[in-house]
Motif scaffolding. Structure first.
Motif, PDB file in Angstrom:
ATOM      1  N   ALA A 177     -46.013  24.926 -31.087  1.00 44.47           N
ATOM      2  CA  ALA A 177     -45.216  23.968 -30.334  1.00 44.47           C
ATOM      3  C   ALA A 177     -44.013  23.549 -31.173  1.00 44.47           C
ATOM      4  CB  ALA A 177     -46.058  22.753 -29.981  1.00 44.47           C
ATOM      5  N   GLN A 178     -42.958  23.223 -30.487  1.00 41.33           N
ATOM      6  CA  GLN A 178     -41.751  22.714 -31.135  1.00 41.33           C
ATOM      7  C   GLN A 178     -41.428  21.369 -30.497  1.00 41.33           C
ATOM      8  OE1 GLN A 178     -39.639  26.008 -29.834  1.00 41.33           O
ATOM      9  NE2 GLN A 178     -40.339  27.341 -31.453  1.00 41.33           N
ATOM     10  N   THR A 226     -38.928  15.795 -26.716  1.00 36.97           N
ATOM     11  CA  THR A 226     -39.093  16.976 -25.879  1.00 36.97           C
ATOM     12  C   THR A 226     -39.933  18.001 -26.638  1.00 36.97           C
ATOM     13  OG1 THR A 226     -36.997  16.579 -24.779  1.00 36.97           O
ATOM     14  CG2 THR A 226     -37.911  18.806 -24.608  1.00 36.97           C
ATOM     15  N   VAL A 227     -41.021  18.432 -26.014  1.00 40.15           N
ATOM     16  CA  VAL A 227     -41.935  19.415 -26.599  1.00 40.15           C
ATOM     17  C   VAL A 227     -41.796  20.706 -25.801  1.00 40.15           C
ATOM     18  CG1 VAL A 227     -44.355  19.934 -27.145  1.00 40.15           C
ATOM     19  CG2 VAL A 227     -43.529  17.570 -27.248  1.00 40.15           C
ATOM     20  N   SER A 228     -41.698  21.828 -26.499  1.00 44.67           N
ATOM     21  CA  SER A 228     -41.636  23.127 -25.821  1.00 44.67           C
ATOM     22  C   SER A 228     -42.602  24.085 -26.496  1.00 44.67           C
ATOM     23  CB  SER A 228     -40.207  23.679 -25.835  1.00 44.67           C
ATOM     24  OG  SER A 228     -39.753  23.842 -27.155  1.00 44.67           O
ATOM     25  N   TRP A 229     -43.004  25.126 -25.768  1.00 40.71           N
ATOM     26  CA  TRP A 229     -43.982  26.073 -26.279  1.00 40.71           C
ATOM     27  C   TRP A 229     -43.848  27.389 -25.539  1.00 40.71           C
ATOM     28  CZ3 TRP A 229     -44.841  21.915 -23.205  1.00 40.71           C
ATOM     29  CH2 TRP A 229     -45.399  22.132 -21.948  1.00 40.71           C
ATOM     30  N   PRO A 272     -42.801  24.083 -16.049  1.00 42.17           N
ATOM     31  CA  PRO A 272     -42.153  24.867 -17.094  1.00 42.17           C
ATOM     32  C   PRO A 272     -42.900  24.689 -18.416  1.00 42.17           C
ATOM     33  CG  PRO A 272     -40.980  22.812 -16.844  1.00 42.17           C
ATOM     34  CD  PRO A 272     -42.095  22.819 -15.809  1.00 42.17           C
ATOM     35  N   THR A 273     -42.509  25.439 -19.426  1.00 39.38           N
ATOM     36  CA  THR A 273     -43.154  25.338 -20.736  1.00 39.38           C
ATOM     37  C   THR A 273     -42.351  24.401 -21.652  1.00 39.38           C
ATOM     38  OG1 THR A 273     -42.057  27.357 -21.416  1.00 39.38           O
ATOM     39  CG2 THR A 273     -44.332  27.568 -20.621  1.00 39.38           C
ATOM     40  N   THR A 274     -41.970  23.286 -21.075  1.00 38.83           N
ATOM     41  CA  THR A 274     -41.296  22.216 -21.820  1.00 38.83           C
ATOM     42  C   THR A 274     -41.608  20.903 -21.107  1.00 38.83           C
ATOM     43  OG1 THR A 274     -39.181  21.486 -22.727  1.00 38.83           O
ATOM     44  CG2 THR A 274     -39.125  22.427 -20.542  1.00 38.83           C
ATOM     45  N   ALA A 325     -41.856   5.793 -35.512  1.00 40.00           N
ATOM     46  CA  ALA A 325     -43.094   6.459 -35.959  1.00 40.00           C
ATOM     47  C   ALA A 325     -42.902   7.969 -35.997  1.00 40.00           C
ATOM     48  CB  ALA A 325     -44.248   6.112 -35.030  1.00 40.00           C
ATOM     49  N   SER A 326     -43.666   8.618 -36.855  1.00 40.12           N
ATOM     50  CA  SER A 326     -43.629  10.072 -37.003  1.00 40.12           C
ATOM     51  C   SER A 326     -44.801  10.683 -36.234  1.00 40.12           C
ATOM     52  CB  SER A 326     -43.723  10.431 -38.489  1.00 40.12           C
ATOM     53  OG  SER A 326     -43.749  11.825 -38.659  1.00 40.12           O
ATOM     54  N   TYR A 327     -44.520  11.727 -35.457  1.00 38.61           N
ATOM     55  CA  TYR A 327     -45.548  12.402 -34.662  1.00 38.61           C
ATOM     56  C   TYR A 327     -45.493  13.910 -34.884  1.00 38.61           C
ATOM     57  CZ  TYR A 327     -46.037   8.250 -31.639  1.00 38.61           C
ATOM     58  OH  TYR A 327     -46.260   6.993 -31.140  1.00 38.61           O
ATOM     59  N   THR A 328     -46.653  14.562 -34.727  1.00 36.01           N
ATOM     60  CA  THR A 328     -46.704  16.015 -34.572  1.00 36.01           C
ATOM     61  C   THR A 328     -47.299  16.282 -33.197  1.00 36.01           C
ATOM     62  OG1 THR A 328     -48.891  16.137 -35.613  1.00 36.01           O
ATOM     63  CG2 THR A 328     -46.944  16.533 -37.034  1.00 36.01           C
ATOM     64  N   PHE A 329     -46.980  17.458 -32.647  1.00 34.93           N
ATOM     65  CA  PHE A 329     -47.428  17.799 -31.294  1.00 34.93           C
ATOM     66  C   PHE A 329     -48.074  19.176 -31.285  1.00 34.93           C
ATOM     67  CE2 PHE A 329     -44.050  14.768 -30.989  1.00 34.93           C
ATOM     68  CZ  PHE A 329     -44.482  13.894 -30.009  1.00 34.93           C
TER      69      PHE A 329
END
Length: 124
Positions: free
Chosen positions: A1-2, A12-15, A48-50, A62-66
């Motif tokens: 994921a990005q 915005t998360v995309s994969w 869609p893939t986003t 705050a810092s996040y990872t997805f």
């Protein structure tokens, strides 16, 4: 994921779709730095893939990872590798017209009264 942090406080998360198996939906898993549990879990259709996660679901600064996990009618597939960490924009960074982020806040101001009655103000 990005993942990309947007100036309005959203992310915005995309994969990429997996090349194996049938996917009926996806789940986005968000983990806030320093927190032992997932902060957000959002179930989405296959297209869609986003997806943009609204600012009201995230903590400014705050810092996040997805990660993104595929789902089919039988089970959940393994999630993607975690995105690079992104820091959610604060309200100070948002521009109402969608333009460039506002400049950062200056350092503490200092005022000195001069003998002639004027004041000299400086900041860093």
């Amino acid at each position: 994921a990005q993942a990309v942090a947007n100036a309005d406080g959203s992310v915005t998360v995309s994969w990429s779709a997996p090349t194996e198996g049938t996917v009926t939906s996806y789940v986005i898993l968000a983990t806030r730095e320093g927190q032992p549990r997932r902060a957000i879990s959002i179930r989405l259709p296959t297209e869609p893939t986003t997806h943009t996660i609204a600012s009201d679901k995230l903590v400014p600064g705050a810092s996040y990872t997805f990660q993104v996990g595929p789902i089919n009618v039988h089970t959940h597939g393994p999630p993607s590798a975690a995105s690079a960490a992104v820091v959610v924009a604060t309200a100070d960074a948002a521009q109402p017209d969608g333009g460039a982020p506002a400049p950062g806040r200056p350092g503490a101001a200092q005022a000195v009264a001069n003998a002639d009655g004027s004041v000299t103000v400086s900041w860093s």
